[in-house]
Design a protein around this motif. Structure first.
Motif, PDB file in Angstrom:
ATOM      1  N   ASP A 185       1.568   6.462   8.194  1.00  0.00           N
ATOM      2  CA  ASP A 185       0.589   7.418   8.349  1.00  0.00           C
ATOM      3  C   ASP A 185       0.652   8.391   7.091  1.00  0.00           C
ATOM      4  O   ASP A 185      -0.326   8.686   6.383  1.00  0.00           O
ATOM      5  N   ALA A 186       2.053   8.656   6.667  1.00  0.00           N
ATOM      6  CA  ALA A 186       1.823   9.704   5.381  1.00  0.00           C
ATOM      7  C   ALA A 186       1.360   9.241   4.313  1.00  0.00           C
ATOM      8  O   ALA A 186       0.788   9.902   3.594  1.00  0.00           O
ATOM      9  N   HIS A 187       1.591   7.955   3.977  1.00  0.00           N
ATOM     10  CA  HIS A 187       1.225   7.415   2.780  1.00  0.00           C
ATOM     11  C   HIS A 187      -0.274   7.182   2.837  1.00  0.00           C
ATOM     12  O   HIS A 187      -1.025   7.136   1.874  1.00  0.00           O
ATOM     13  N   ALA A 188      -0.748   6.687   3.864  1.00  0.00           N
ATOM     14  CA  ALA A 188      -2.188   6.464   4.007  1.00  0.00           C
ATOM     15  C   ALA A 188      -3.018   7.904   3.760  1.00  0.00           C
ATOM     16  O   ALA A 188      -3.896   7.787   3.080  1.00  0.00           O
ATOM     17  N   MET A 189      -2.550   8.969   4.326  1.00  0.00           N
ATOM     18  CA  MET A 189      -2.994  10.431   4.247  1.00  0.00           C
ATOM     19  C   MET A 189      -2.803  10.633   2.484  1.00  0.00           C
ATOM     20  O   MET A 189      -3.703  11.278   2.136  1.00  0.00           O
ATOM     21  N   MET A 190      -1.803  10.325   1.886  1.00  0.00           N
ATOM     22  CA  MET A 190      -2.035  10.552   0.360  1.00  0.00           C
ATOM     23  C   MET A 190      -2.988   9.975  -0.302  1.00  0.00           C
ATOM     24  O   MET A 190      -3.589  10.403  -1.045  1.00  0.00           O
ATOM     25  N   ALA A 191      -3.362   8.707   0.144  1.00  0.00           N
ATOM     26  CA  ALA A 191      -4.530   8.213  -0.525  1.00  0.00           C
ATOM     27  C   ALA A 191      -5.873   8.601   0.165  1.00  0.00           C
ATOM     28  O   ALA A 191      -6.741   8.884  -1.189  1.00  0.00           O
ATOM     29  N   PHE A 192      -5.836   9.109   1.034  1.00  0.00           N
ATOM     30  CA  PHE A 192      -7.203   9.706   1.789  1.00  0.00           C
ATOM     31  C   PHE A 192      -7.214  10.998   1.242  1.00  0.00           C
ATOM     32  O   PHE A 192      -8.454  11.472   0.479  1.00  0.00           O
ATOM     33  N   VAL A 193      -6.334  11.843   0.787  1.00  0.00           N
ATOM     34  CA  VAL A 193      -6.353  13.142   0.170  1.00  0.00           C
ATOM     35  C   VAL A 193      -6.913  12.839  -1.484  1.00  0.00           C
ATOM     36  O   VAL A 193      -7.700  13.542  -1.886  1.00  0.00           O
ATOM     37  N   LEU A 243       1.024  -1.133  -0.042  1.00  0.00           N
ATOM     38  CA  LEU A 243       0.206   0.120   0.038  1.00  0.00           C
ATOM     39  C   LEU A 243       0.713   1.161  -0.099  1.00  0.00           C
ATOM     40  O   LEU A 243       0.524   2.218  -0.568  1.00  0.00           O
ATOM     41  N   VAL A 244       2.130   1.182   0.592  1.00  0.00           N
ATOM     42  CA  VAL A 244       3.064   2.419   0.580  1.00  0.00           C
ATOM     43  C   VAL A 244       3.194   2.871  -0.693  1.00  0.00           C
ATOM     44  O   VAL A 244       3.275   3.854  -1.258  1.00  0.00           O
ATOM     45  N   ASP A 245       3.806   1.538  -1.312  1.00  0.00           N
ATOM     46  CA  ASP A 245       4.217   1.818  -2.907  1.00  0.00           C
ATOM     47  C   ASP A 245       2.934   2.234  -3.784  1.00  0.00           C
ATOM     48  O   ASP A 245       3.467   3.061  -4.556  1.00  0.00           O
ATOM     49  N   ALA A 246       1.975   1.808  -3.718  1.00  0.00           N
ATOM     50  CA  ALA A 246       0.657   2.095  -4.404  1.00  0.00           C
ATOM     51  C   ALA A 246       0.341   3.669  -4.107  1.00  0.00           C
ATOM     52  O   ALA A 246       0.399   4.144  -5.012  1.00  0.00           O
TER      53      ALA A 246
END
Length: 441
Positions: A312-320, A271-274
């Motif tokens: 968290d940072a990569h999850a935030m990218m996805a949510f944004v 998920l981080v890479d995606a």
């Protein structure tokens, strides 16, 4: 205490020849990031439940992927092993696992450092320590932990390729690109399936802007680092970056839709890479359709763990990207709770993770000047929350894009010039330089 020795001469409490065979197979698979090391170590434990290092390896396999659900399994492994007879080296591993379970990454790294100083041929201590260094941002130790052990190793020893692969990555993260490339290529020659060594060379080629060579490197060895490799997603991500730097967006999208995220993996590292690839495409204004929604779906059950700020940072990218304001707010609330804990993630979050997540949120809301304000103080200390130079480049790209979109043209020109100076043959750098000049005119 029932004990025998492994193929490197290390004592193994509770093992017998049959369980040792399974353990060594699992360890070899872990070194390549391929196969099913978990099945192998569980087979060892089925034969010998008192095999201490089998419990240790099983715990690491559940801890070093930063999966929230892995904590319970690793804790069970620790509890089962703590009551067993063990020598000092094995007790060191158990202490490191206990530290990781409490979120004390740096303490675990120090414990494993001491284990490897006493037993420099403990390849598992070196590999686990190397991963801890990566996740906790100890860039120098990525190199030096391995350098200390190298005099005690020689060609032909089991796992020697893995030692070289780790050393190659440590050299690359410390800017010694020539030595890193030579060492990484040597590791892959010894063991073509070594996904970590393959990726170490990929990093060198990325940092030196040798995209066509990078594509050739990854495509030429593709049959070895794919297949049953559980690290292949990240290596596919590296290949996609080469195409993106060359402006070949369709190739990057095809890789995202195929091997990077076509199977909709729910693993954190995938998920981080995606998210990282989509964010780069997002910064370039590429239309992504429903792709953000699929990645955000994967992050949704994981993002409130408050376990690791880099995730968290990569999850935030996805949510944004997916426009999920409530999920973003829940993530920030989890970070707030992490700031009141005593684990290392409090520091990761305070120093880098929280301002980065707020900056990403501001970018998504069109508050570009706010994004710039948040990113500028952290870009030079971003290694403190883990990841690689290639992964953390997202901060610089986001800062540059936010400066240009927010009308801070002098800053945008300065950042574009900085990037072009560092990467004179990079297509993205050239495009930013041209765009900054056009906006200024």
């Amino acid at each position: 205490m029932n004990s025998l020795r492994d193929n490197l001469g290390l004592s193994l409490s509770g093992a017998d020849p049959h369980s040792l065979e399974h353990y060594e197979r699992g360890l070899a698979q872990f070194q390549c990031y391929a196969g099913d090391p978990l099945a192998a170590v569980e087979a060892a434990l089925a034969l010998r439940p008192d095999f201490v290092m089998a419990h240790v390896l099983r715990a690491y396999l559940h801890l070093l992927g930063t999966e929230p659900e892995g904590l319970a399994v690793a804790r069970q492994c620790l509890q089962q092993a703590q009551g067993l007879p063990a020598d000092a080296r094995e007790r060191g591993h158990l202490a490191a696992i206990a530290a990781l379970l409490d979120g004390h990454w740096s303490r675990a790294g120090l414990i494993l450092e001491d284990v490897a100083i006493e037993a420099p041929q403990d390849i598992l201590a070196l590999q686990a320590g190397h991963q801890v260094d990566f996740f906790s941002g100890h860039s120098r130790m990525l190199r030096d932990r391995i350098a200390r052990a190298l005099p005690h190793w020689r060609m032909g020893m089991p796992g020697y390729h893995a030692l070289l692969g780790m050393y190659a990555f440590g050299l690359e993260e410390n800017g010694d690109y020539a030595a890193a490339e030579a060492t990484g290529r040597s590791a892959v020659e010894l063991q073509p399936r070594d996904g970590w060594a393959q990726h170490a060379v990929a990093h060198v080629l990325e940092m030196q802007n040798r995209q066509r060579e990078g594509i050739a490197w990854m495509r030429g060895n593709q049959q070895h680092w794919t297949g049953d490799s559980f690290f292949q997603g990240h290596n596919w991500w590296h290949l996609a970056l080469y195409y993106l730097d060359l402006g070949e967006v369709d190739e990057a999208l095809a890789l995202f839709d195929g091997p990077i995220f076509g199977a909709r993996s729910s693993l954190v590292l995938d998920l981080v890479d995606a998210a990282a690839l989509l964010w780069r495409l997002h910064l370039q204004g590429v239309e992504l359709g429903s792709r953000w929604q699929a990645v955000a779906d994967g992050w949704a059950p994981l993002a409130t763990a408050g376990q690791y700020a880099f995730n968290d940072a990569h999850a935030m990218m996805a949510f944004v990207g997916a426009g999920r304001d409530e999920a973003a707010a829940a993530l920030l609330a989890a970070q707030h709770r992490a700031l009141h804990g005593d684990a290392d993630n409090r520091r990761f979050t305070a120093e880098v993770g929280q301002p980065l997540c707020l900056a990403l949120q501001a970018f998504g809301q069109g508050e570009y000047r706010r994004c710039v304000e948040l990113l500028r103080p952290i870009r030079s200390i971003a290694q403190r929350f883990g990841g690689s130079h290639a992964q953390r480049d997202l901060l610089d790209l986001t800062l540059l894009e936010a400066a240009l979109r927010g009308g801070q043209l002098a800053l945008g020109r300065a950042l574009a010039a900085e990037r072009l100076q560092a990467k004179p043959h990079n297509g993205v750098a050239r495009r930013y330089s041209q765009r900054a000049a056009e906006l200024a005119a």
